[in-house]
Design an enzyme around this catalytic site. Structure first.
Site, PDB file in Angstrom:
ATOM      1  N   HIS A  72       0.834  -1.207   0.000  1.00 18.86           N
ATOM      2  CA  HIS A  72       0.000   0.000   0.000  1.00 18.86           C
ATOM      3  C   HIS A  72       0.868   1.257   0.000  1.00 18.86           C
ATOM      4  CE1 HIS A  72      -3.999  -1.843   1.574  1.00 18.86           C
ATOM      5  NE2 HIS A  72      -3.545  -2.435   0.502  1.00 18.86           N
ATOM      6  N   TYR A 200      -9.530   4.998   7.604  1.00 15.14           N
ATOM      7  CA  TYR A 200      -9.739   5.282   9.028  1.00 15.14           C
ATOM      8  C   TYR A 200     -10.826   6.355   9.107  1.00 15.14           C
ATOM      9  CZ  TYR A 200      -5.192   3.054  10.063  1.00 15.14           C
ATOM     10  OH  TYR A 200      -4.150   2.170  10.197  1.00 15.14           O
ATOM     11  N   PRO A 292      -4.209  -0.286  18.747  1.00 17.01           N
ATOM     12  CA  PRO A 292      -3.880  -0.749  17.390  1.00 17.01           C
ATOM     13  C   PRO A 292      -4.021   0.319  16.297  1.00 17.01           C
ATOM     14  CG  PRO A 292      -5.989  -1.666  18.110  1.00 17.01           C
ATOM     15  CD  PRO A 292      -5.410  -0.945  19.288  1.00 17.01           C
ATOM     16  N   LYS A 296       1.185  -0.453  15.217  1.00 17.47           N
ATOM     17  CA  LYS A 296       2.599  -0.475  15.618  1.00 17.47           C
ATOM     18  C   LYS A 296       2.991  -1.705  16.465  1.00 17.47           C
ATOM     19  CE  LYS A 296       4.088   3.014  13.606  1.00 17.47           C
ATOM     20  NZ  LYS A 296       4.166   2.364  12.325  1.00 17.47           N
ATOM     21  N   TYR A 384       3.858   6.407  10.397  1.00 16.44           N
ATOM     22  CA  TYR A 384       3.034   5.264  10.003  1.00 16.44           C
ATOM     23  C   TYR A 384       3.870   4.198   9.287  1.00 16.44           C
ATOM     24  CZ  TYR A 384      -1.270   2.909   8.493  1.00 16.44           C
ATOM     25  OH  TYR A 384      -2.276   1.998   8.298  1.00 16.44           O
TER      26      TYR A 384
END
Ligand code: FAD
Ligand code: PHB
Length: 390
Positions: A72, A200, A292, A296, A384
């Site tokens: 991604h 998200y 979550p 990580k 990220y």
């Protein structure tokens, strides 16, 4: 019995450590209380940083990963019904990998089977002894018999609920903790993912995450109350709630189907310092937990294992103990950055039941700032995809 490194826990981290040590010629035995079947079926993480992919590849368990993973380049943040893409690759130069933790676990178990590593499954009543001596010991029972292993070192890779951290006297460990007033209800289904990248969503009914395991297997999460009973959630109820939270254009193409699994996970930030007591070294969830939201947990656990392997290899090769002495500080520097990021991302995307109207408006402003500022997006992207090892 005698070994060099006794490992408590046969999750991804315990097995990765065993694999890296085994390949470096260091003897180890891993004790795991569950059955192999249980471990192969356990569904947890799904998103791997490039550093995690690299170390799995170095450990010789990267072939299926390379064939089956999804790469991604970006992700989406949605709020007020609108979707905003964050181009991770353009902003950070790096990408992330989708590959399930259950698959990492299977790859490691298969590699150990082939290599003949000593892994004791269904090891009950594991206990740790003599941690401040040169010969720490692990005791466990199996099939009604008690066994003892004398080690040079013990690695506590037994997760948050394990026994290793508990074996450290309370007055030498410092705990930092934040428990969130909600959990995540996760569901897995053999349906086409609603989007080719993760979404998200911050919605007034609560957070929702659309993720996946493959192009034909979706994974969705909903923010629910911390004590939510999974039995109260029929598949229909889950799909209806998800459809209400995600943006309308995504809801319109959401494919539904029977669930393969549903479970509730509480959200917690937790660090136990230091990660060392005598000859015991904690690694992964046994020492730290992140919510979550930033994906990580497994990635941090893998970095601990990398640092611990380097320190043990240096010790056995040249008798040097400086890397062992520096292990805890080296891990904690990275752990705290991931803690900060996971906490920030949780605050950004979830609805806090106790939030003041002021806090809610500030959250809205933070989201608006993020999608309007390249600098803010770059900060998200570099965290990220995984910060440099340091
Ligand atoms: P664990 O996986 O908990 O393994 C510990 C092992 O020790 C287990 O096998 C357990 O059975 C064994 N054990 C426990 N007690 C004993 C004992 N007394 N004796 C012997 N054995 C014992 N992380 C990410 O990086 N990316 C993600 O996308 C992501 N998503 C997540 C989504 C959810 C819903 C959840 C809950 C977690 C997610 N995580 C994610 C976090 C990730 O799953 C964990 O951080 C990871 O499993 C930690 O690995 P570990 O080996 O330290 O611990
Ligand atoms: C997952 O795929 O399970 C996943 C992905 C990203 C997260 C959390 C979980 O932030």
């Amino acid at each position: 019995m005698r070994t060099q490194v006794g490992i408590v826990g046969g999750g991804p981290e315990g097995l990765l450590l065993a694999r890296l040590l085994g390949r470096a010629g260091i003897e180890c035995i891993a004790l795991e209380r569950r059955t192999p079947e249980y471990l192969r079926a356990r569904i947890r993480a799904g998103l791997l940083e490039q550093g995690t992919v690299d170390i799995l590849t170095q450990a010789g368990v990267g072939d299926r990963l390379a064939r089956e993973r999804l790469i991604h380049d970006g992700l989406e943040i949605a709020f007020d019904g609108k979707r905003h893409r964050i181009d991770l690759k353009a902003l950070s130069g790096k990408v992330v990998t989708i590959y399930g933790q259950a698959e990492v676990q299977k790859d490691l178990m298969d590699a150990h089977d082939a290599m003949g590593t000593e892994i004791v499954y269904e090891a009950d009543d594991v206990s740790l002894h003599g941690l401040t001596s040169d010969t720490p010991r692990l005791r466990y029972s199996k099939g009604g018999q008690t066994h003892e292993i004398t080690c040079d070192f013990i690695a506590g890779c037994d997760g948050f609920h394990g026994v290793s951290r508990q074996a450290i006297p309370q007055d030498v460990v410092r705990i930092y903790e934040r428990v969130y007033p909600f959990g995540w209800l996760g569901m897995l289904s053999d349906t086409t993912p609603v989007n080719h990248e993760l979404i998200y969503t911050n919605h007034e009914r609560g957070f929702a995450l659309c993720t996946m395991r493959s192009l034909t297997r979706s994974r969705y999460y909903l923010q629910v109350s911390a004590d939510e009973d999974v039995d109260d959630w029929s598949d229909d109820r889950f799909w209806t709630e998800l459809r209400r939270r995600i943006p309308a254009d995504a809801a319109a193409v959401l494919q539904t189907g029977p669930s393969l699994e549903k479970s509730v996970a509480p959200l917690r930030s937790f660090v136990a310092e230091p990660l060392r007591y005598g000859r015991l070294f904690l690694a992964g969830d046994s020492a730290h937990i992140v919510p979550p939201t930033g994906a990580k947990g497994l990635n941090l656990a893998v970095t601990d294992v990398r640092f611990l392997t380097e320190a043990l290899v240096a010790f056995y090769k040249s008798g040097q103990s400086d890397l062992l002495d520096g292990y805890s500080d080296r891990c904690l520097a990275r752990v705290w950055k991931a803690q900060r990021f996971s906490w920030w991302m949780t605050n950004l995307t979830h609805r806090f039941p106790e939030a003041l109207p002021f806090e809610r408006r500030a959250q809205g402003a933070e989201l608006a700032y993020l999608v309007g500022s390249k600098a803010a997006q770059t900060a998200l992207a570099e965290n990220y995809v995984g910060l440099p090892l340091g």
